[in-house]
Design a protein around this motif. Structure first.
Motif, PDB file in Angstrom:
ATOM      1  N   LEU A  97       0.815  -1.217   0.000  1.00 27.67           N
ATOM      2  CA  LEU A  97       0.000   0.000   0.000  1.00 27.67           C
ATOM      3  C   LEU A  97       0.852   1.273   0.000  1.00 27.67           C
ATOM      4  O   LEU A  97       0.505   2.252  -0.666  1.00 27.67           O
ATOM      5  CB  LEU A  97      -0.957  -0.005   1.184  1.00 27.67           C
ATOM      6  N   ARG A  98       1.965   1.247   0.720  1.00 30.22           N
ATOM      7  CA  ARG A  98       2.820   2.437   0.788  1.00 30.22           C
ATOM      8  C   ARG A  98       3.585   2.646  -0.521  1.00 30.22           C
ATOM      9  O   ARG A  98       3.544   3.715  -1.114  1.00 30.22           O
ATOM     10  CB  ARG A  98       3.802   2.318   1.959  1.00 30.22           C
ATOM     11  N   GLU A 107      -2.966   6.894   6.873  1.00 31.40           N
ATOM     12  CA  GLU A 107      -3.959   5.952   6.342  1.00 31.40           C
ATOM     13  C   GLU A 107      -3.601   4.516   6.723  1.00 31.40           C
ATOM     14  O   GLU A 107      -4.477   3.717   7.079  1.00 31.40           O
ATOM     15  CB  GLU A 107      -4.044   6.083   4.818  1.00 31.40           C
ATOM     16  N   LEU A 108      -2.320   4.191   6.648  1.00 33.38           N
ATOM     17  CA  LEU A 108      -1.883   2.840   7.016  1.00 33.38           C
ATOM     18  C   LEU A 108      -2.141   2.573   8.495  1.00 33.38           C
ATOM     19  O   LEU A 108      -2.513   1.456   8.880  1.00 33.38           O
ATOM     20  CB  LEU A 108      -0.393   2.652   6.683  1.00 33.38           C
ATOM     21  N   GLN A 109      -1.967   3.594   9.311  1.00 30.01           N
ATOM     22  CA  GLN A 109      -2.230   3.470  10.742  1.00 30.01           C
ATOM     23  C   GLN A 109      -3.692   3.091  10.986  1.00 30.01           C
ATOM     24  O   GLN A 109      -3.991   2.216  11.788  1.00 30.01           O
ATOM     25  CB  GLN A 109      -1.898   4.793  11.438  1.00 30.01           C
ATOM     26  N   GLN A 110      -4.592   3.699  10.247  1.00 28.72           N
ATOM     27  CA  GLN A 110      -6.018   3.414  10.401  1.00 28.72           C
ATOM     28  C   GLN A 110      -6.370   2.021   9.874  1.00 28.72           C
ATOM     29  O   GLN A 110      -7.149   1.296  10.492  1.00 28.72           O
ATOM     30  CB  GLN A 110      -6.855   4.465   9.675  1.00 28.72           C
ATOM     31  N   LYS A 116       1.769   4.938  13.748  1.00 27.47           N
ATOM     32  CA  LYS A 116       2.373   5.480  12.536  1.00 27.47           C
ATOM     33  C   LYS A 116       3.867   5.155  12.468  1.00 27.47           C
ATOM     34  O   LYS A 116       4.380   4.737  11.426  1.00 27.47           O
ATOM     35  CB  LYS A 116       2.142   7.000  12.523  1.00 27.47           C
ATOM     36  N   ASP A 117       4.573   5.323  13.567  1.00 29.87           N
ATOM     37  CA  ASP A 117       6.008   5.025  13.590  1.00 29.87           C
ATOM     38  C   ASP A 117       6.269   3.540  13.360  1.00 29.87           C
ATOM     39  O   ASP A 117       7.247   3.164  12.708  1.00 29.87           O
ATOM     40  CB  ASP A 117       6.634   5.462  14.915  1.00 29.87           C
ATOM     41  N   LEU A 162      -8.734  -5.182  -2.741  1.00 28.75           N
ATOM     42  CA  LEU A 162      -7.306  -5.333  -2.468  1.00 28.75           C
ATOM     43  C   LEU A 162      -7.050  -5.264  -0.968  1.00 28.75           C
ATOM     44  O   LEU A 162      -6.283  -6.064  -0.423  1.00 28.75           O
ATOM     45  CB  LEU A 162      -6.506  -4.258  -3.202  1.00 28.75           C
ATOM     46  N   LEU A 163      -7.706  -4.337  -0.309  1.00 27.26           N
ATOM     47  CA  LEU A 163      -7.546  -4.234   1.148  1.00 27.26           C
ATOM     48  C   LEU A 163      -8.046  -5.483   1.853  1.00 27.26           C
ATOM     49  O   LEU A 163      -7.458  -5.922   2.838  1.00 27.26           O
ATOM     50  CB  LEU A 163      -8.277  -2.992   1.675  1.00 27.26           C
ATOM     51  N   THR A 164      -9.105  -6.072   1.330  1.00 27.42           N
ATOM     52  CA  THR A 164      -9.621  -7.315   1.914  1.00 27.42           C
ATOM     53  C   THR A 164      -8.561  -8.403   1.849  1.00 27.42           C
ATOM     54  O   THR A 164      -8.334  -9.124   2.816  1.00 27.42           O
ATOM     55  CB  THR A 164     -10.895  -7.778   1.178  1.00 27.42           C
TER      56      THR A 164
END
Length: 174
Positions: A97-98, A107-110, A116-117, A162-164
């Protein structure tokens, strides 16, 4: 086989219609006659092929056909295979995703319910692992489903499927 039989028959019919006194060597005459018929037949086939290819307009045909997805699919399948062999599910999801879709770390954190780190560190580690020669994991995944989800994400901007797949692999805490 039928063409060869026809050429021999044509040579023989021509031999029967010619004055035999003009022919010095019958065997040589028949061989030369069959050879000429064969050469004429080959030239005729070449002309038919050329006419056909000219009538088909191959450049226009190839413009209409799209073969680009064949190479793309093969390359994506190979790339996904490397990701599955070298990265764990969470690393794979974050990296894809990144790096693939330029998601922000917020967004990745959510999505993955990670700090986030931590997401940033996992992406960095994933890059390092991909640069190494060893394979860490064995994998078995349905590349067709991944490819279809990836295609939808690229073409339509629809990341749900894709997220699934990604979230399903990494099993984040919700």
């Amino acid at each position: 086989m039928h063409d060869a039989e026809d050429m021999v028959q044509d040579a023989f019919l021509k031999y029967l219609s010619v004055d035999h006194q003009k022919i010095e060597n019958t065997k040589a005459y028949l061989i030369r006659s069959v050879t000429n018929n064969c050469l004429n037949h080959l030239n005729s086939l070449k002309e038919k092929k050329k006419d056909y290819l000219d009538s088909v307009k191959l450049p226009e045909l190839f413009e209409k056909l799209d073969f680009s997805h064949l190479d793309l699919k093969h390359e994506l399948d190979a790339a996904l295979g490397v990701l599955h062999k070298k990265l764990g599910p969470l690393e794979r999801g974050l990296f894809l995703l990144r790096e693939g879709f330029d998601f922000e770390y917020d967004e990745l954190q959510q999505i993955f319910n990670k700090k986030k780190d931590h997401c940033r560190q996992m992406v960095c580690r994933a890059k390092e692992k991909l640069n190494k020669e060893t394979e860490r994991f064995t994998y078995s995944f349905d590349s067709e489903k991944y490819f279809e989800a990836l295609r939808k994400a690229c073409a339509e901007g629809s990341f749900e499927e894709l997220l699934t797949h990604i979230v399903g692999d990494s099993q984040p805490e919700k």
